[in-house]
Scaffold this active site. Structure first.
Site, PDB file in Angstrom:
ATOM      1  N   CYS A  94       1.336 -24.506 -72.781  1.00  9.05           N
ATOM      2  CA  CYS A  94       2.665 -23.911 -72.789  1.00  9.05           C
ATOM      3  C   CYS A  94       3.353 -23.950 -74.158  1.00  9.05           C
ATOM      4  O   CYS A  94       2.950 -23.223 -75.060  1.00  9.05           O
ATOM      5  CB  CYS A  94       3.524 -24.518 -71.684  1.00  9.05           C
ATOM      6  SG  CYS A  94       4.908 -23.454 -71.227  1.00  9.05           S
ATOM      7  N   HIS A 190       0.834 -25.949 -66.429  1.00  4.84           N
ATOM      8  CA  HIS A 190       1.302 -27.340 -66.425  1.00  4.84           C
ATOM      9  C   HIS A 190       0.807 -28.016 -65.154  1.00  4.84           C
ATOM     10  O   HIS A 190       0.149 -27.410 -64.329  1.00  4.84           O
ATOM     11  CB  HIS A 190       2.831 -27.370 -66.345  1.00  4.84           C
ATOM     12  CG  HIS A 190       3.525 -27.053 -67.609  1.00  4.84           C
ATOM     13  ND1 HIS A 190       3.535 -27.885 -68.692  1.00  4.84           N
ATOM     14  CD2 HIS A 190       4.270 -25.980 -67.954  1.00  4.84           C
ATOM     15  CE1 HIS A 190       4.267 -27.353 -69.651  1.00  4.84           C
ATOM     16  NE2 HIS A 190       4.721 -26.195 -69.237  1.00  4.84           N
TER      17      HIS A 190
HETATM   18  N1  GLN Z   1       9.803 -23.161 -74.597  1.00 10.31           N
HETATM   19  C1  GLN Z   1       8.811 -22.403 -74.017  1.00 10.31           C
HETATM   20  C2  GLN Z   1       9.257 -21.303 -73.075  1.00 10.31           C
HETATM   21  O1  GLN Z   1      10.194 -21.487 -72.305  1.00 10.31           O
HETATM   22  C3  GLN Z   1       7.789 -23.334 -73.372  1.00 10.31           C
HETATM   23  C4  GLN Z   1       8.228 -23.981 -72.096  1.00 10.31           C
HETATM   24  C5  GLN Z   1       7.257 -24.964 -71.566  1.00 10.31           C
HETATM   25  O2  GLN Z   1       6.479 -25.603 -72.313  1.00 10.31           O
HETATM   26  N2  GLN Z   1       7.271 -25.156 -70.259  1.00 10.31           N
HETATM   27  O3  GLN Z   1       8.647 -20.257 -73.113  1.00 10.31           O
END
Ligand code: GLN
Length: 241
Positions: A94, A190
């Site tokens: 992510c 995740h």
């Molecule tokens: N900041 C990023 C987004 O919202 C990654 C979010 C995350 O790692 N869950 O796209």
């Protein structure tokens, strides 16, 4: 045989139990009698080339990703980029995945130049892409949970890690999910992703071992519980309306 694992930024990029990915690496190596040393590398600590065989970098919010910029510019970013190019193994999840790309523009218009280790870029949108999802890969279907504002577009220099079965993936429009370049594996999944996707975990471990030792194999494990967990989550996701 031994793998030296580096957990990058556990202090900042640590959403949704992503450190469980490192535990899965460790456990599946130990079950096979393969050595494993884990080093955590927080903000402020140097990345010394040649010390590691496998890297993990997790996810964070836009805010945390912003916090890392000075540290990446102080030399760590260049070391990560050359480790990727050198064929060392990486799992990036992510926010960590987005950092591997060229740039990120948040939904509020802030623009960040990222590492440029992979040919991809990300643009945020107000509407987040959230939910359980599944995608097909060379290791079979992978299940997980996604929550991102960023829409990632892949350039010709990388291939997708997989194709969406259910959910959004990279951008909600082209059906791709994650990215693969040399021995770098990136995903929006995740959860953490590896404990419930043992085939993906072994695929990454094998890539790291082959990079280090030239040839390697992983003996099958009695991992009925992990495979059952994978199957039941896959069923739940694919049967969901
Ligand atoms: N900041 C990023 C987004 O919202 C990654 C979010 C995350 O790692 N869950 O796209």
């Amino acid at each position: 045989m031994e793998l030296r694992i580096c957990h990058l930024y556990p202090d900042v990029l640590n959403l949704y139990g992503d450190r469980g990915n490192v535990l899965a690496f460790k456990k599946r190596l130990a079950w096979r009698g393969i050595g494993c040393a884990v080093t955590e590398l927080p903000i402020g600590e140097k990345l010394v080339p040649g010390r590691f065989d496998l890297f993990f970098i997790g996810g964070g919010q836009d805010f945390e990703q912003g916090l890392l910029m000075d540290d990446l510019r102080s030399g760590k970013g260049a070391e990560i980029k050359s480790a990727v190019e050198d064929g060392l193994a990486f799992l990036a999840v992510c926010g960590g995945y987005q950092l591997m790309g060229r740039s990120y523009e948040t939904h509020t218009g802030e623009k960040y130049a990222y590492l440029g280790a992979l040919d991809l870029e990300t643009v945020g949108a107000k509407e987040r892409m959230i939910g359980n999802f599944a995608f097909d890969t060379e290791f079979g279907p992978v299940v997980g949970f996604e929550n991102h504002s960023g829409r990632t577009s892949l350039g010709p220099g990388v291939r997708p890690l997989g194709h969406v079965i259910r959910g959004y993936g990279n951008n909600g429009s082209d059906g791709t999910e994650g990215a693969r370049y040399l021995n770098t594996f990136c995903t929006y999944s995740h959860g953490p992703v590896l404990p419930k996707n043992p085939a993906l975990c072994d695929g990454i471990l094998l890539a790291a071992l082959e990079r280090k030792y030239g040839a390697a194999s992983l003996e099958p494990l009695d991992d009925f519980a992990e495979r059952e967990a994978h199957e039941s989550v896959l069923k739940m996701i694919t049967n969901a309306g």
